[in-house]
Design a protein around this motif. Structure first.
Motif, short mmCIF file in Angstrom:
data_model
loop_
_atom_site.label_atom_id
_atom_site.label_comp_id
_atom_site.label_asym_id
_atom_site.label_seq_id
_atom_site.Cartn_x
_atom_site.Cartn_y
_atom_site.Cartn_z
N ALA A 87 5.79 -21.63 -23.65
CA ALA A 87 5.62 -20.17 -23.70
C ALA A 87 5.31 -19.62 -22.32
CB ALA A 87 4.52 -19.79 -24.69
N CYS A 88 4.45 -20.28 -21.60
CA CYS A 88 4.10 -19.82 -20.25
C CYS A 88 5.27 -20.02 -19.29
CB CYS A 88 2.84 -20.53 -19.76
SG CYS A 88 1.34 -19.95 -20.59
N GLN A 89 5.98 -21.12 -19.45
CA GLN A 89 7.16 -21.34 -18.61
C GLN A 89 8.19 -20.23 -18.81
OE1 GLN A 89 7.47 -23.65 -16.17
NE2 GLN A 89 5.40 -24.22 -16.70
N SER A 90 8.39 -19.83 -20.07
CA SER A 90 9.40 -18.81 -20.37
C SER A 90 9.02 -17.44 -19.84
CB SER A 90 9.64 -18.74 -21.88
OG SER A 90 8.54 -18.16 -22.53
N MET A 91 7.74 -17.26 -19.49
CA MET A 91 7.27 -15.97 -18.99
C MET A 91 6.98 -16.00 -17.49
SD MET A 91 7.48 -14.02 -21.58
CE MET A 91 6.61 -12.58 -21.02
N GLY A 92 7.56 -16.97 -16.79
CA GLY A 92 7.42 -16.99 -15.33
C GLY A 92 6.37 -17.95 -14.82
N ALA A 131 1.19 -14.98 -22.46
CA ALA A 131 1.64 -15.85 -21.39
C ALA A 131 2.15 -15.04 -20.19
CB ALA A 131 2.75 -16.77 -21.91
N PRO A 132 2.10 -15.66 -19.02
CA PRO A 132 1.55 -16.98 -18.67
C PRO A 132 0.03 -16.93 -18.53
CG PRO A 132 2.61 -16.01 -16.75
CD PRO A 132 2.82 -15.06 -17.89
N ALA A 133 -0.57 -18.12 -18.60
CA ALA A 133 -2.02 -18.20 -18.61
C ALA A 133 -2.53 -19.23 -17.60
CB ALA A 133 -2.52 -18.55 -20.00
#
Length: 158
Positions: A87-92, A131-133
């Motif tokens: 999820a975080c990868q998909s949001m940059g 996300a990202p976190a």
């Protein structure tokens, strides 16, 4: 700061290990307690833990190296964890992770030369919808962006 004497470390680790030895599945609680005490798992602790639990030093080493939360050397004054989950990868998240590595001049599991910051990957902080976190020490940061990442790095270096 001076490193503690090996004999003192082993003596204290033995006390910790013996205090947990009768628990069911004592190895992880022992390792957590040792890391809480020393800030990492000193090499000198491994044979002592193995002796107390009647297992091989290789088994203890395998557990220490398998779990990312255990450190074999002291962390920096602050620990910056950046989520590497999907999820975080998909949001940059990947670009932000690369930015952190470049800003700090370290790779994953490394500490800056001044001892200020250790950079670690983490695989889910439970903030997927935001996300990202990231996490600086014990404080979560959701909706991470370049500005908030730079602020976290500045705070960690202070």
């Amino acid at each position: 700061m001076a490193q503690p004497d090996k004999t003192m470390v082993q003596s204290h680790v033995r006390e910790i290990a013996q205090a947990h030895a009768t628990r069911e599945g004592p190895l992880l609680p022992i390792l957590h307690a040792v890391q809480a005490e020393f800030g990492h798992i000193p090499d000198a602790a491994l044979p002592v833990i193995a002796d107390v639990l009647n297992i091989s030093t290789a088994e203890v080493h395998g557990v220490v190296t398998f779990y990312h939360d255990f450190r074999s050397k002291p962390a920096g004054r602050s620990v910056l964890k950046i989520c590497r989950a999907e999820a975080c990868q998909s949001m940059g998240g990947k670009a932000l992770a690369e930015r952190a590595q470049a800003a700090l001049g370290v790779d994953w599991h490394e500490t800056t030369a001044d001892g200020a910051v250790t950079l670690e990957p983490v695989y889910c902080l439970g903030l997927c919808s935001c996300a990202p976190a990231a996490m600086l020490d014990d404080r979560l940061q959701a909706r991470l962006n370049e500005t908030t990442l730079d602020d976290l790095i500045a705070e960690a270096r202070a």
